[in-house]
Design an enzyme around this catalytic site. Sequence first.
Site, PDB file in Angstrom:
ATOM      1  N   HIS A  21      -6.197   4.596  -6.554  1.00 47.49           N
ATOM      2  CA  HIS A  21      -5.040   4.115  -5.635  1.00 47.49           C
ATOM      3  C   HIS A  21      -4.850   2.835  -5.503  1.00 47.49           C
ATOM      4  O   HIS A  21      -3.644   2.363  -5.696  1.00 47.49           O
ATOM      5  CB  HIS A  21      -5.029   4.848  -4.290  1.00 47.49           C
ATOM      6  CG  HIS A  21      -5.202   6.384  -4.062  1.00 47.49           C
ATOM      7  ND1 HIS A  21      -6.246   7.036  -3.678  1.00 47.49           N
ATOM      8  CD2 HIS A  21      -4.797   7.467  -5.058  1.00 47.49           C
ATOM      9  CE1 HIS A  21      -6.173   8.094  -3.914  1.00 47.49           C
ATOM     10  NE2 HIS A  21      -5.257   8.645  -4.686  1.00 47.49           N
ATOM     11  N   ASP A 116       1.417   4.908  -0.983  1.00 43.71           N
ATOM     12  CA  ASP A 116       1.219   6.080  -1.820  1.00 43.71           C
ATOM     13  C   ASP A 116       1.271   7.443  -1.191  1.00 43.71           C
ATOM     14  O   ASP A 116       1.565   7.719  -0.181  1.00 43.71           O
ATOM     15  CB  ASP A 116      -0.178   5.829  -2.518  1.00 43.71           C
ATOM     16  CG  ASP A 116      -1.520   5.715  -1.610  1.00 43.71           C
ATOM     17  OD1 ASP A 116      -1.469   6.492  -0.788  1.00 43.71           O
ATOM     18  OD2 ASP A 116      -2.268   4.669  -1.824  1.00 43.71           O
TER      19      ASP A 116
END
Length: 476
Positions: A21, A116
Amino acid sequence: MAMTKVKKPHAALLASPGMGHLIPVLELGKRMVTHHDFLVTVFVVASDPASTSLLNSPTPNDDLGIVALPSVDISGLVDPKAPLVAKLLVLMRESLPSLRSSIAAMKCRPTALVVDLFGTDAFAIANEFGMLRYVFDTTTAWFLAVALHSSSIGKNVIWEEHVKSQKPLKVPGCKSLRFEDTLESFLNIDRFDGSQFLGTEMTKTDGILINTWEDLESTTVKALRDNNFLGRVVKVPIYPVGPLIRKDRKQVLDKEVKIWLDKQPTESVIYVSFGSGGTLSAKQIIELAWGLEQSRQRFIWVVRPPSENALGTYFTIGKNDGDGMPDYLPEGFFTRTKDIGLVIPMWAPQAQILSHPSVGGFLSHCGWNSTLESILNGVPMIAWPLYAEQKMNAALLTEEFGIAVRPKLSQTDEIVERDEIATMVKMIMVDNEEGHAMRTRVKELNSSAEKALSKGGSSYNSLSQIAKDCLQRLQA
Ligand SMILES: *[C@@H]1O[C@H](CO)[C@@H](O)[C@H](O)[C@H]1NC(C)=O
Ligand SMILES: *[C@@H]1O[C@H](CO)[C@@H](O)[C@H](O)[C@H]1NC(C)=O
Protein backbone atom coordinates in the site's frame (compact mmCIF):
# COMPACT_ATOMS: atom_id res chain seq x y z
CA MET A 1 -5.38 46.09 -9.51
CA ALA A 2 -4.04 43.39 -7.24
CA MET A 3 -3.22 40.06 -8.86
CA THR A 4 -5.10 37.16 -7.35
CA LYS A 5 -2.55 34.73 -6.01
CA VAL A 6 -2.86 31.33 -7.71
CA LYS A 7 -3.00 28.69 -5.03
CA LYS A 8 -1.82 25.15 -5.51
CA PRO A 9 -4.21 22.24 -5.07
CA HIS A 10 -3.40 20.53 -1.76
CA ALA A 11 -4.07 16.86 -1.07
CA ALA A 12 -3.66 14.71 2.03
CA LEU A 13 -2.89 11.06 1.25
CA LEU A 14 -3.42 8.31 3.82
CA ALA A 15 -1.44 5.07 3.47
CA SER A 16 -2.31 1.91 5.39
CA PRO A 17 0.40 -0.50 6.61
CA GLY A 18 2.29 -2.83 4.30
CA MET A 19 4.71 -2.02 1.50
CA GLY A 20 2.10 -3.00 -1.09
CA HIS A 21 0.00 0.00 0.00
CA LEU A 22 2.70 2.41 1.06
CA ILE A 23 4.76 2.28 -2.12
CA PRO A 24 1.95 3.17 -4.55
CA VAL A 25 0.58 5.89 -2.24
CA LEU A 26 4.02 7.51 -1.98
CA GLU A 27 4.48 7.24 -5.73
CA LEU A 28 1.08 8.81 -6.29
CA GLY A 29 2.12 11.69 -4.02
CA LYS A 30 5.38 12.17 -5.92
CA ARG A 31 3.59 12.22 -9.25
CA MET A 32 1.02 14.73 -8.06
CA VAL A 33 3.83 17.01 -6.91
CA THR A 34 6.22 16.66 -9.84
CA HIS A 35 3.76 16.55 -12.74
CA HIS A 36 0.60 18.27 -11.54
CA ASP A 37 1.81 21.04 -9.25
CA PHE A 38 0.09 19.73 -6.11
CA LEU A 39 1.05 20.23 -2.51
CA VAL A 40 0.88 16.78 -0.91
CA THR A 41 1.03 15.52 2.65
CA VAL A 42 1.30 11.73 2.98
CA PHE A 43 0.08 10.35 6.31
CA VAL A 44 1.44 6.90 7.05
CA VAL A 45 0.10 4.31 9.43
CA ALA A 46 3.41 2.50 9.74
CA SER A 47 3.97 -0.73 11.59
CA ASP A 48 7.19 -2.27 10.40
CA PRO A 49 10.87 -1.35 10.05
CA ALA A 50 10.78 -1.52 6.24
CA SER A 51 8.17 1.22 5.98
CA THR A 52 10.13 3.37 8.40
CA SER A 53 13.16 3.25 6.15
CA LEU A 54 10.97 4.18 3.19
CA LEU A 55 9.68 7.20 5.08
CA ASN A 56 13.17 8.52 5.49
CA SER A 57 13.90 8.32 1.77
CA PRO A 58 14.18 11.67 0.00
CA THR A 59 11.13 13.39 -1.48
CA PRO A 60 11.24 15.26 -4.81
CA ASN A 61 10.89 18.68 -3.14
CA ASP A 62 9.30 20.55 -0.26
CA ASP A 63 5.85 20.27 -1.80
CA LEU A 64 5.71 16.65 -0.61
CA GLY A 65 5.61 16.16 3.14
CA ILE A 66 5.49 12.81 4.94
CA VAL A 67 3.95 12.42 8.40
CA ALA A 68 4.18 9.12 10.26
CA LEU A 69 1.17 8.82 12.56
CA PRO A 70 2.02 7.58 16.07
CA SER A 71 1.80 3.81 16.27
CA VAL A 72 -1.17 2.31 18.04
CA ASP A 73 -1.43 -0.90 20.02
CA ILE A 74 -4.31 -3.02 18.75
CA SER A 75 -3.42 -6.21 20.61
CA GLY A 76 -6.34 -5.84 23.03
CA LEU A 77 -8.81 -4.91 20.28
CA VAL A 78 -8.52 -7.70 17.79
CA ASP A 79 -8.09 -11.44 17.96
CA PRO A 80 -4.49 -12.24 16.97
CA LYS A 81 -5.91 -14.95 14.69
CA ALA A 82 -8.28 -12.55 12.91
CA PRO A 83 -7.77 -12.16 9.17
CA LEU A 84 -5.29 -9.56 7.99
CA VAL A 85 -8.02 -7.34 6.54
CA ALA A 86 -9.73 -7.13 9.93
CA LYS A 87 -6.45 -6.19 11.64
CA LEU A 88 -5.71 -3.51 9.06
CA LEU A 89 -9.16 -1.99 9.47
CA VAL A 90 -8.77 -1.79 13.26
CA LEU A 91 -5.28 -0.34 12.95
CA MET A 92 -6.60 2.32 10.58
CA ARG A 93 -9.58 3.15 12.79
CA GLU A 94 -7.41 3.56 15.88
CA SER A 95 -5.13 5.95 13.99
CA LEU A 96 -7.94 8.31 13.02
CA PRO A 97 -7.79 10.58 16.10
CA SER A 98 -4.16 11.44 15.40
CA LEU A 99 -4.93 11.96 11.70
CA ARG A 100 -7.72 14.32 12.68
CA SER A 101 -5.60 16.39 15.02
CA SER A 102 -2.76 16.57 12.47
CA ILE A 103 -5.11 17.89 9.79
CA ALA A 104 -6.83 20.27 12.20
CA ALA A 105 -3.42 21.71 13.13
CA MET A 106 -2.32 22.34 9.53
CA LYS A 107 -1.99 26.01 8.61
CA CYS A 108 -2.87 25.34 5.02
CA ARG A 109 -5.59 22.74 5.21
CA PRO A 110 -5.74 20.19 2.37
CA THR A 111 -8.57 20.43 -0.16
CA ALA A 112 -8.77 16.69 -0.74
CA LEU A 113 -8.30 13.48 1.19
CA VAL A 114 -7.10 10.44 -0.74
CA VAL A 115 -7.22 7.13 1.13
CA ASP A 116 -6.42 3.59 0.09
CA LEU A 117 -8.97 0.78 0.39
CA PHE A 118 -8.50 0.39 4.14
CA GLY A 119 -8.77 4.07 4.96
CA THR A 120 -12.38 4.88 4.07
CA ASP A 121 -13.27 5.46 7.75
CA ALA A 122 -11.20 8.64 7.47
CA PHE A 123 -13.88 10.20 5.24
CA ALA A 124 -15.63 11.36 8.42
CA ILE A 125 -12.66 13.71 8.87
CA ALA A 126 -12.88 14.85 5.23
CA ASN A 127 -16.56 15.67 5.75
CA GLU A 128 -15.84 17.60 8.90
CA PHE A 129 -13.27 19.79 7.13
CA GLY A 130 -15.13 20.09 3.83
CA MET A 131 -12.53 18.16 1.83
CA LEU A 132 -13.04 16.29 -1.44
CA ARG A 133 -12.86 12.51 -0.96
CA TYR A 134 -11.01 10.06 -3.18
CA VAL A 135 -10.24 6.36 -2.85
CA PHE A 136 -7.05 4.93 -4.30
CA ASP A 137 -7.29 1.28 -5.32
CA THR A 138 -3.66 0.17 -5.45
CA THR A 139 -4.49 -2.95 -7.43
CA THR A 140 -6.45 -3.57 -10.62
CA ALA A 141 -9.63 -2.21 -12.19
CA TRP A 142 -10.91 -5.78 -12.21
CA PHE A 143 -10.47 -6.09 -8.44
CA LEU A 144 -12.38 -2.84 -8.03
CA ALA A 145 -15.17 -4.10 -10.28
CA VAL A 146 -15.45 -7.32 -8.26
CA ALA A 147 -15.48 -5.40 -4.96
CA LEU A 148 -18.15 -2.95 -6.12
CA HIS A 149 -20.29 -5.59 -7.77
CA SER A 150 -20.15 -7.95 -4.79
CA SER A 151 -21.18 -5.21 -2.40
CA SER A 152 -24.15 -4.37 -4.61
CA ILE A 153 -25.46 -7.94 -4.89
CA GLY A 154 -24.85 -8.72 -1.21
CA LYS A 155 -23.18 -11.53 0.63
CA ASN A 156 -26.04 -13.99 0.46
CA VAL A 157 -26.01 -13.97 -3.33
CA ILE A 158 -22.21 -14.29 -3.40
CA TRP A 159 -22.42 -17.19 -1.01
CA GLU A 160 -25.19 -19.05 -2.83
CA GLU A 161 -24.21 -18.40 -6.43
CA HIS A 162 -20.46 -18.32 -6.22
CA VAL A 163 -18.96 -19.89 -3.11
CA LYS A 164 -21.35 -22.70 -2.26
CA SER A 165 -21.95 -23.69 -5.86
CA GLN A 166 -18.30 -23.03 -6.82
CA LYS A 167 -19.53 -21.31 -9.98
CA PRO A 168 -17.90 -18.26 -11.58
CA LEU A 169 -19.03 -14.88 -10.30
CA LYS A 170 -20.37 -12.90 -13.24
CA VAL A 171 -19.38 -9.23 -13.15
CA PRO A 172 -21.26 -6.96 -15.61
CA GLY A 173 -19.11 -6.07 -18.62
CA CYS A 174 -16.02 -7.72 -17.08
CA LYS A 175 -14.18 -11.00 -16.93
CA SER A 176 -15.96 -13.49 -14.64
CA LEU A 177 -14.22 -14.54 -11.45
CA ARG A 178 -13.67 -18.30 -11.28
CA PHE A 179 -14.24 -19.90 -7.91
CA GLU A 180 -10.65 -21.24 -7.96
CA ASP A 181 -9.33 -17.68 -8.18
CA THR A 182 -11.75 -16.09 -5.76
CA LEU A 183 -10.90 -13.68 -2.98
CA GLU A 184 -10.09 -15.16 0.41
CA SER A 185 -12.68 -12.91 2.00
CA PHE A 186 -15.48 -14.57 -0.01
CA LEU A 187 -14.63 -17.99 1.36
CA ASN A 188 -15.58 -17.13 4.88
CA ILE A 189 -18.97 -15.50 5.29
CA ASP A 190 -17.88 -13.86 8.56
CA ARG A 191 -15.02 -12.12 6.88
CA PHE A 192 -17.14 -10.83 4.06
CA ASP A 193 -18.49 -7.77 5.84
CA GLY A 194 -15.15 -6.02 5.41
CA SER A 195 -15.17 -6.15 1.62
CA GLN A 196 -18.84 -5.31 1.44
CA PHE A 197 -18.19 -2.23 3.51
CA LEU A 198 -15.30 -1.19 1.26
CA GLY A 199 -17.52 -1.41 -1.79
CA THR A 200 -20.36 0.77 -0.55
CA GLU A 201 -18.01 3.40 0.88
CA MET A 202 -16.26 3.74 -2.44
CA THR A 203 -19.36 4.74 -4.34
CA LYS A 204 -19.92 7.75 -2.09
CA THR A 205 -16.71 9.50 -3.06
CA ASP A 206 -15.61 12.19 -5.51
CA GLY A 207 -13.61 9.67 -7.48
CA ILE A 208 -11.80 6.34 -7.45
CA LEU A 209 -8.16 6.28 -8.50
CA ILE A 210 -6.75 2.97 -9.75
CA ASN A 211 -3.12 1.94 -10.14
CA THR A 212 -3.68 0.73 -13.68
CA TRP A 213 -3.98 2.40 -17.07
CA GLU A 214 -6.82 2.54 -19.55
CA ASP A 215 -5.17 0.55 -22.34
CA LEU A 216 -4.22 -2.29 -19.99
CA GLU A 217 -7.76 -2.89 -18.70
CA SER A 218 -9.87 -0.98 -21.21
CA THR A 219 -12.93 -3.26 -21.08
CA THR A 220 -13.10 -3.20 -17.28
CA VAL A 221 -12.55 0.55 -17.05
CA LYS A 222 -15.32 1.05 -19.59
CA ALA A 223 -17.64 -1.22 -17.62
CA LEU A 224 -16.90 0.66 -14.39
CA ARG A 225 -17.73 3.95 -16.06
CA ASP A 226 -21.03 2.63 -17.34
CA ASN A 227 -23.75 4.22 -15.29
CA ASN A 228 -25.54 0.92 -15.01
CA PHE A 229 -22.61 -1.00 -13.60
CA LEU A 230 -24.27 -1.61 -10.27
CA GLY A 231 -27.77 -1.76 -11.64
CA ARG A 232 -28.36 1.72 -10.27
CA VAL A 233 -26.92 5.09 -11.08
CA VAL A 234 -23.50 5.46 -9.55
CA LYS A 235 -21.85 8.65 -10.60
CA VAL A 236 -18.43 8.13 -9.15
CA PRO A 237 -15.69 9.12 -11.62
CA ILE A 238 -13.11 6.41 -12.36
CA TYR A 239 -9.50 7.59 -12.68
CA PRO A 240 -6.83 5.14 -13.83
CA VAL A 241 -3.59 6.87 -12.79
CA GLY A 242 -0.95 4.15 -13.14
CA PRO A 243 1.32 2.43 -13.45
CA LEU A 244 2.87 3.92 -10.32
CA ILE A 245 5.93 2.04 -9.11
CA ARG A 246 8.94 2.98 -7.11
CA LYS A 247 11.83 4.37 -9.12
CA ASP A 248 14.44 4.49 -6.42
CA ARG A 249 17.85 4.90 -7.98
CA LYS A 250 19.41 4.97 -4.54
CA GLN A 251 19.00 1.28 -3.89
CA VAL A 252 21.94 -0.45 -5.42
CA LEU A 253 22.67 -3.99 -6.35
CA ASP A 254 25.01 -5.81 -4.07
CA LYS A 255 28.43 -5.82 -5.75
CA GLU A 256 28.51 -9.59 -5.88
CA VAL A 257 25.05 -9.75 -7.47
CA LYS A 258 25.96 -7.09 -10.02
CA ILE A 259 29.20 -8.81 -11.01
CA TRP A 260 27.34 -12.09 -11.40
CA LEU A 261 24.51 -10.57 -13.45
CA ASP A 262 26.93 -8.63 -15.67
CA LYS A 263 28.53 -11.93 -16.66
CA GLN A 264 25.29 -13.59 -17.81
CA PRO A 265 23.91 -13.37 -21.36
CA THR A 266 21.04 -10.97 -22.18
CA GLU A 267 17.62 -12.07 -20.89
CA SER A 268 18.99 -15.40 -19.66
CA VAL A 269 18.26 -15.18 -15.91
CA ILE A 270 14.95 -15.87 -14.16
CA TYR A 271 14.38 -13.87 -10.99
CA VAL A 272 12.47 -15.82 -8.32
CA SER A 273 10.83 -13.92 -5.48
CA PHE A 274 7.55 -14.03 -3.59
CA GLY A 275 7.47 -10.40 -2.52
CA SER A 276 8.06 -8.77 0.79
CA GLY A 277 5.56 -10.91 2.70
CA GLY A 278 5.20 -14.25 0.95
CA THR A 279 6.60 -17.53 2.18
CA LEU A 280 6.34 -21.15 1.00
CA SER A 281 5.95 -24.40 2.90
CA ALA A 282 9.06 -26.51 3.53
CA LYS A 283 7.89 -29.10 1.02
CA GLN A 284 7.21 -26.48 -1.66
CA ILE A 285 10.62 -24.87 -1.22
CA ILE A 286 12.26 -28.24 -1.86
CA GLU A 287 10.19 -28.80 -5.02
CA LEU A 288 11.07 -25.31 -6.24
CA ALA A 289 14.76 -25.92 -5.66
CA TRP A 290 14.63 -29.18 -7.65
CA GLY A 291 12.53 -27.52 -10.35
CA LEU A 292 15.02 -24.69 -10.84
CA GLU A 293 17.90 -27.14 -10.88
CA GLN A 294 16.19 -29.40 -13.43
CA SER A 295 15.36 -26.51 -15.75
CA ARG A 296 19.11 -25.85 -16.18
CA GLN A 297 18.27 -22.17 -16.60
CA ARG A 298 20.15 -19.40 -14.83
CA PHE A 299 18.38 -18.00 -11.75
CA ILE A 300 18.47 -15.54 -8.87
CA TRP A 301 16.31 -16.78 -6.01
CA VAL A 302 15.33 -14.72 -2.99
CA VAL A 303 14.59 -17.35 -0.35
CA ARG A 304 12.87 -17.09 3.00
CA PRO A 305 12.60 -19.74 5.70
CA PRO A 306 9.60 -22.03 5.21
CA SER A 307 6.28 -21.25 6.86
CA GLU A 308 2.92 -22.98 6.58
CA ASN A 309 1.28 -19.56 6.44
CA ALA A 310 1.79 -17.79 3.11
CA LEU A 311 1.63 -14.49 4.94
CA GLY A 312 4.22 -15.53 7.50
CA THR A 313 6.34 -12.41 7.40
CA TYR A 314 3.80 -9.74 6.49
CA PHE A 315 4.08 -7.77 9.69
CA THR A 316 7.78 -8.31 10.25
CA ILE A 317 9.33 -7.54 6.90
CA GLY A 318 12.70 -5.91 7.05
CA LYS A 319 13.83 -7.97 10.00
CA ASN A 320 16.60 -10.14 8.71
CA ASP A 321 16.74 -13.08 11.05
CA GLY A 322 18.05 -15.42 8.40
CA ASP A 323 21.72 -14.53 8.05
CA GLY A 324 23.96 -17.02 6.39
CA MET A 325 22.96 -19.67 3.92
CA PRO A 326 19.62 -21.38 4.25
CA ASP A 327 19.78 -24.97 5.48
CA TYR A 328 16.26 -25.90 4.35
CA LEU A 329 17.24 -26.42 0.72
CA PRO A 330 17.97 -29.90 -0.67
CA GLU A 331 21.32 -31.43 0.23
CA GLY A 332 24.00 -30.41 -2.26
CA PHE A 333 21.80 -27.81 -4.00
CA PHE A 334 24.41 -25.07 -3.82
CA THR A 335 27.20 -27.24 -5.16
CA ARG A 336 25.13 -28.50 -8.06
CA THR A 337 23.79 -25.06 -9.07
CA LYS A 338 26.78 -22.87 -8.31
CA ASP A 339 27.43 -22.18 -12.00
CA ILE A 340 23.87 -21.23 -12.88
CA GLY A 341 22.28 -19.79 -9.78
CA LEU A 342 22.52 -17.23 -7.05
CA VAL A 343 20.56 -17.59 -3.81
CA ILE A 344 19.89 -14.43 -1.80
CA PRO A 345 18.42 -14.88 1.69
CA MET A 346 15.42 -12.75 2.71
CA TRP A 347 15.50 -9.63 0.58
CA ALA A 348 16.92 -8.18 -2.65
CA PRO A 349 16.53 -4.85 -4.47
CA GLN A 350 13.88 -6.16 -6.83
CA ALA A 351 13.55 -3.14 -9.13
CA GLN A 352 17.30 -3.10 -9.75
CA ILE A 353 17.41 -6.81 -10.52
CA LEU A 354 14.39 -6.70 -12.85
CA SER A 355 15.88 -3.80 -14.79
CA HIS A 356 19.21 -5.56 -15.37
CA PRO A 357 19.52 -6.59 -19.06
CA SER A 358 20.49 -10.16 -18.11
CA VAL A 359 17.12 -10.77 -16.45
CA GLY A 360 14.54 -12.26 -18.81
CA GLY A 361 11.89 -13.84 -16.58
CA PHE A 362 10.24 -13.38 -13.19
CA LEU A 363 8.70 -16.10 -11.06
CA SER A 364 6.40 -14.02 -8.89
CA HIS A 365 3.57 -14.10 -6.36
CA CYS A 366 1.82 -11.57 -8.66
CA GLY A 367 1.45 -8.81 -6.14
CA TRP A 368 0.34 -5.86 -8.23
CA ASN A 369 3.44 -3.84 -7.32
CA SER A 370 5.70 -6.62 -8.60
CA THR A 371 3.54 -7.20 -11.67
CA LEU A 372 3.83 -3.55 -12.69
CA GLU A 373 7.59 -3.68 -12.19
CA SER A 374 7.81 -6.70 -14.43
CA ILE A 375 5.75 -5.07 -17.19
CA LEU A 376 7.75 -1.84 -17.07
CA ASN A 377 10.94 -3.85 -17.46
CA GLY A 378 9.56 -5.92 -20.32
CA VAL A 379 9.93 -9.19 -18.37
CA PRO A 380 7.43 -12.09 -18.85
CA MET A 381 6.34 -13.98 -15.75
CA ILE A 382 5.52 -17.26 -14.09
CA ALA A 383 2.40 -16.43 -12.11
CA TRP A 384 2.48 -18.11 -8.70
CA PRO A 385 -0.13 -16.41 -6.50
CA LEU A 386 -0.10 -16.85 -2.71
CA TYR A 387 -2.69 -14.67 -0.97
CA ALA A 388 -5.06 -11.68 -1.14
CA GLU A 389 -6.16 -10.87 -4.70
CA GLN A 390 -3.10 -12.48 -6.25
CA LYS A 391 -5.03 -15.31 -7.91
CA MET A 392 -7.09 -12.71 -9.74
CA ASN A 393 -3.89 -11.01 -10.87
CA ALA A 394 -2.54 -14.34 -12.08
CA ALA A 395 -5.70 -14.91 -14.14
CA LEU A 396 -5.37 -11.46 -15.73
CA LEU A 397 -1.68 -11.95 -16.51
CA THR A 398 -2.18 -15.29 -18.21
CA GLU A 399 -5.61 -14.96 -19.83
CA GLU A 400 -6.02 -11.25 -20.57
CA PHE A 401 -2.55 -9.77 -20.93
CA GLY A 402 -0.81 -12.87 -22.30
CA ILE A 403 2.45 -12.19 -20.48
CA ALA A 404 2.65 -15.10 -18.03
CA VAL A 405 2.31 -18.84 -17.61
CA ARG A 406 0.71 -20.35 -14.54
CA PRO A 407 1.84 -23.65 -13.00
CA LYS A 408 -0.69 -26.35 -12.18
CA LEU A 409 -1.05 -27.54 -8.61
CA SER A 410 -0.81 -31.27 -7.99
CA GLN A 411 -4.22 -32.68 -7.09
CA THR A 412 -3.08 -34.56 -4.05
CA ASP A 413 -1.41 -31.91 -1.94
CA GLU A 414 -1.87 -28.56 -3.68
CA ILE A 415 1.81 -28.23 -4.38
CA VAL A 416 3.59 -27.31 -7.59
CA GLU A 417 5.84 -30.25 -8.42
CA ARG A 418 9.41 -30.01 -9.65
CA ASP A 419 8.69 -31.21 -13.22
CA GLU A 420 5.95 -28.62 -13.62
CA ILE A 421 8.27 -25.88 -12.35
CA ALA A 422 11.06 -26.90 -14.72
CA THR A 423 8.60 -26.94 -17.66
CA MET A 424 7.29 -23.46 -16.82
CA VAL A 425 10.78 -22.01 -16.42
CA LYS A 426 11.86 -23.43 -19.77
CA MET A 427 8.67 -22.14 -21.38
CA ILE A 428 9.47 -18.52 -20.62
CA MET A 429 13.27 -18.68 -20.69
CA VAL A 430 14.18 -20.92 -23.60
CA ASP A 431 13.63 -19.48 -27.06
CA ASN A 432 10.34 -20.92 -28.27
CA GLU A 433 7.17 -19.63 -29.85
CA GLU A 434 5.17 -19.26 -26.66
CA GLY A 435 7.90 -17.51 -24.71
CA HIS A 436 8.65 -15.26 -27.63
CA ALA A 437 5.01 -14.13 -27.92
CA MET A 438 4.89 -13.29 -24.21
CA ARG A 439 8.13 -11.32 -24.42
CA THR A 440 6.85 -9.28 -27.38
CA ARG A 441 3.54 -8.63 -25.68
CA VAL A 442 5.04 -7.50 -22.36
CA LYS A 443 7.24 -5.02 -24.24
CA GLU A 444 4.17 -3.64 -26.01
CA LEU A 445 2.49 -3.19 -22.65
CA ASN A 446 5.53 -1.33 -21.36
CA SER A 447 5.25 1.14 -24.23
CA SER A 448 1.53 1.63 -23.68
CA ALA A 449 2.22 2.28 -19.98
CA GLU A 450 4.80 4.95 -20.79
CA LYS A 451 2.32 6.56 -23.15
CA ALA A 452 -0.45 6.64 -20.53
CA LEU A 453 1.82 8.45 -18.07
CA SER A 454 3.27 11.01 -20.46
CA LYS A 455 1.72 14.44 -21.01
CA GLY A 456 -1.71 14.07 -22.61
CA GLY A 457 -1.84 10.32 -21.85
CA SER A 458 -4.85 8.80 -20.10
CA SER A 459 -3.27 8.46 -16.64
CA TYR A 460 -1.76 11.93 -16.89
CA ASN A 461 -5.16 13.38 -17.76
CA SER A 462 -6.80 11.64 -14.78
CA LEU A 463 -4.58 13.49 -12.31
CA SER A 464 -5.00 16.77 -14.21
CA GLN A 465 -8.74 16.43 -13.76
CA ILE A 466 -8.36 15.86 -10.02
CA ALA A 467 -6.10 18.93 -9.80
CA LYS A 468 -8.82 20.95 -11.56
CA ASP A 469 -11.48 19.70 -9.15
CA CYS A 470 -9.33 20.66 -6.18
CA LEU A 471 -8.67 24.16 -7.54
CA GLN A 472 -12.37 24.61 -8.13
CA ARG A 473 -13.10 23.61 -4.53
CA LEU A 474 -10.42 26.05 -3.32
CA GLN A 475 -12.05 28.91 -5.20
CA ALA A 476 -15.57 28.01 -4.18
C1 LIG B 1 7.27 -3.44 -4.31
O1 LIG B 1 8.40 -3.01 -5.02
C2 LIG B 1 9.58 -2.77 -4.28
C3 LIG B 1 10.68 -2.32 -5.18
O2 LIG B 1 10.34 -1.18 -5.89
C4 LIG B 1 9.99 -4.00 -3.54
O3 LIG B 1 11.15 -3.73 -2.77
C5 LIG B 1 8.87 -4.45 -2.67
O4 LIG B 1 9.22 -5.66 -2.06
C6 LIG B 1 7.59 -4.63 -3.44
N1 LIG B 1 6.50 -4.86 -2.54
C7 LIG B 1 5.60 -5.82 -2.69
C8 LIG B 1 4.55 -5.90 -1.67
O5 LIG B 1 5.63 -6.60 -3.61
C1 LIG C 1 9.68 0.71 -22.15
O1 LIG C 1 9.14 1.73 -22.99
C2 LIG C 1 9.90 2.91 -23.08
C3 LIG C 1 9.14 3.93 -23.93
O2 LIG C 1 8.61 3.37 -25.08
C4 LIG C 1 11.28 2.60 -23.65
O3 LIG C 1 12.08 3.76 -23.67
C5 LIG C 1 11.95 1.52 -22.79
O4 LIG C 1 13.18 1.14 -23.36
C6 LIG C 1 11.05 0.31 -22.67
N1 LIG C 1 11.67 -0.64 -21.77
C7 LIG C 1 11.74 -1.94 -22.02
C8 LIG C 1 12.43 -2.76 -21.01
O5 LIG C 1 11.26 -2.45 -23.02
